[in-house]
Design a protein around this motif. Structure first.
Motif, mmCIF file in Angstrom:
data_model
loop_
_atom_site.group_PDB
_atom_site.id
_atom_site.type_symbol
_atom_site.label_atom_id
_atom_site.label_comp_id
_atom_site.label_asym_id
_atom_site.label_seq_id
_atom_site.Cartn_x
_atom_site.Cartn_y
_atom_site.Cartn_z
ATOM 1 N N ALA A 15 -1.558 -8.362 -0.117
ATOM 2 C CA ALA A 15 -2.234 -7.074 -0.266
ATOM 3 C C ALA A 15 -1.832 -6.234 0.943
ATOM 4 N N ASP A 17 -1.961 -2.736 2.982
ATOM 5 C CA ASP A 17 -2.813 -1.569 3.183
ATOM 6 C C ASP A 17 -1.962 -0.387 3.656
ATOM 7 N N VAL A 184 -7.779 -11.445 -0.493
ATOM 8 C CA VAL A 184 -6.946 -10.414 -1.120
ATOM 9 C C VAL A 184 -7.571 -9.896 -2.407
ATOM 10 N N LYS A 188 -8.599 -6.018 -3.035
ATOM 11 C CA LYS A 188 -8.092 -5.311 -4.208
ATOM 12 C C LYS A 188 -9.229 -4.649 -4.982
ATOM 13 N N ARG A 191 -10.953 -1.738 -2.614
ATOM 14 C CA ARG A 191 -10.132 -0.577 -2.285
ATOM 15 C C ARG A 191 -9.388 -0.006 -3.493
ATOM 16 N N GLY A 193 -7.012 -1.598 -5.394
ATOM 17 C CA GLY A 193 -5.602 -1.963 -5.247
ATOM 18 C C GLY A 193 -4.795 -1.644 -6.489
ATOM 19 N N ASN A 206 1.822 -8.957 -5.872
ATOM 20 C CA ASN A 206 1.515 -8.149 -4.685
ATOM 21 C C ASN A 206 0.827 -6.855 -5.104
ATOM 22 N N THR A 207 -0.128 -6.425 -4.305
ATOM 23 C CA THR A 207 -0.834 -5.187 -4.605
ATOM 24 C C THR A 207 -0.845 -4.287 -3.380
ATOM 25 N N TYR A 208 -0.951 -2.977 -3.621
ATOM 26 C CA TYR A 208 -0.989 -1.995 -2.543
ATOM 27 C C TYR A 208 -2.371 -1.350 -2.505
ATOM 28 N N LEU A 209 -2.938 -1.294 -1.313
ATOM 29 C CA LEU A 209 -4.207 -0.605 -1.109
ATOM 30 C C LEU A 209 -3.891 0.838 -0.767
#
Length: 242
Positions: A15, A17, A184, A188, A191, A193, A206-209
């Motif tokens: 994750a 940020d 994580v 997610k 936020r 994600g 995979n994740t993006y905040l």
């Protein structure tokens, strides 16, 4: 061709940020050092100090400036590496079976002994996360530091990917997305994600905040004094005389 597992016991991933990443490149350098000195063949560099340097990196950080509908312009630093997709097209196109996804943890890896460097996996990856090592002649990619996270010979706090361990801003987090109570998974959910390019149907782990909106300045700074006094006044006159 390689087939994907129907189910993986874990979904290990990152994750990241985007609100916290400062673009310092520490994760890039740490990743390069660890994967050059440890897992697999070294990550090569071609003419690194010459006029046209090039090299193999498993993690890169790109920077983008955007203008939101409201508020000031924002500079976002965007780390990019393999997203260890659930439906990884780089695996299914591999003609030798060198690319594969592990059933125990969902990590996508490359068996470098079987890779012939054809580049099909790089063409299939919509994220540009694979790089052909020009000197080794094989495809390289992020391994989530598989040689660290299961290594009982190093301290427990180091059994995370090198990029996560190094990040000075704590912008990178590692864990199991299959566990709803993991760090994580909670990040997610809290936020919001987001998956990168979900329209591709690859189901990246995979994740993006997302970055938070920045507030506009409340007002201009006002001078402390209209005219400088004392030493500052002398310095001002001296500079004007030059």
């Amino acid at each position: 061709m390689t087939t994907l597992p129907d189910h993986t016991e874990k979904k290990l991933g990152l994750a990241i940020d985007l609100d916290t990443c400062v673009g310092c490149q520490a994760c890039v350098i740490s990743c390069k050092e660890w994967n050059t000195g440890h897992y697999g063949a070294p990550l090569s560099d071609t003419d690194p100090y010459g006029a046209d340097p090039s090299g193999t990196f498993l993690n890169r950080v790109h920077s983008y400036e955007s203008q939101p509908e409201t508020g000031p312009a924002q500079l976002t630093h965007f780390p990019k590496s393999c997203l260890h997709c659930e439906d990884a097209p780089c695996v299914t196109v591999c003609p030798t079976g060198a690319s594969y996804k592990r059933t125990e943890d969902g990590i996508v890896l490359v068996n470098e002994d079987d890779c012939m460097g054809c580049g099909l996996c790089a063409w299939a990856c919509p994220y540009g996360a694979r790089e052909l090592d020009a000197l080794a002649g094989v495809m390289k990619k992020c391994t989530l530091c598989v040689d660290r996270i299961y290594n009982d010979n190093i301290p427990e706090q180091d059994r995370i990917p090198s990029c996560v361990r190094t990040c000075p801003a704590n912008a990178r987090h590692f864990g199991d997305f299959a566990d709803p109570n993991s760090n994580v998974s909670r990040l997610k959910a809290e936020r919001g994600g987001i998956a990168l390019m979900p329209e591709q149907g690859t189901k990246p782990v995979n994740t993006y905040l997302p970055p938070r909106a920045k507030s506009a300045p409340t007002g201009a700074l006002t001078p402390v004094a209209e005219e400088p006094k004392g030493f500052l006044a002398w310095l001002d006159r001296a500079l004007e005389a030059l």
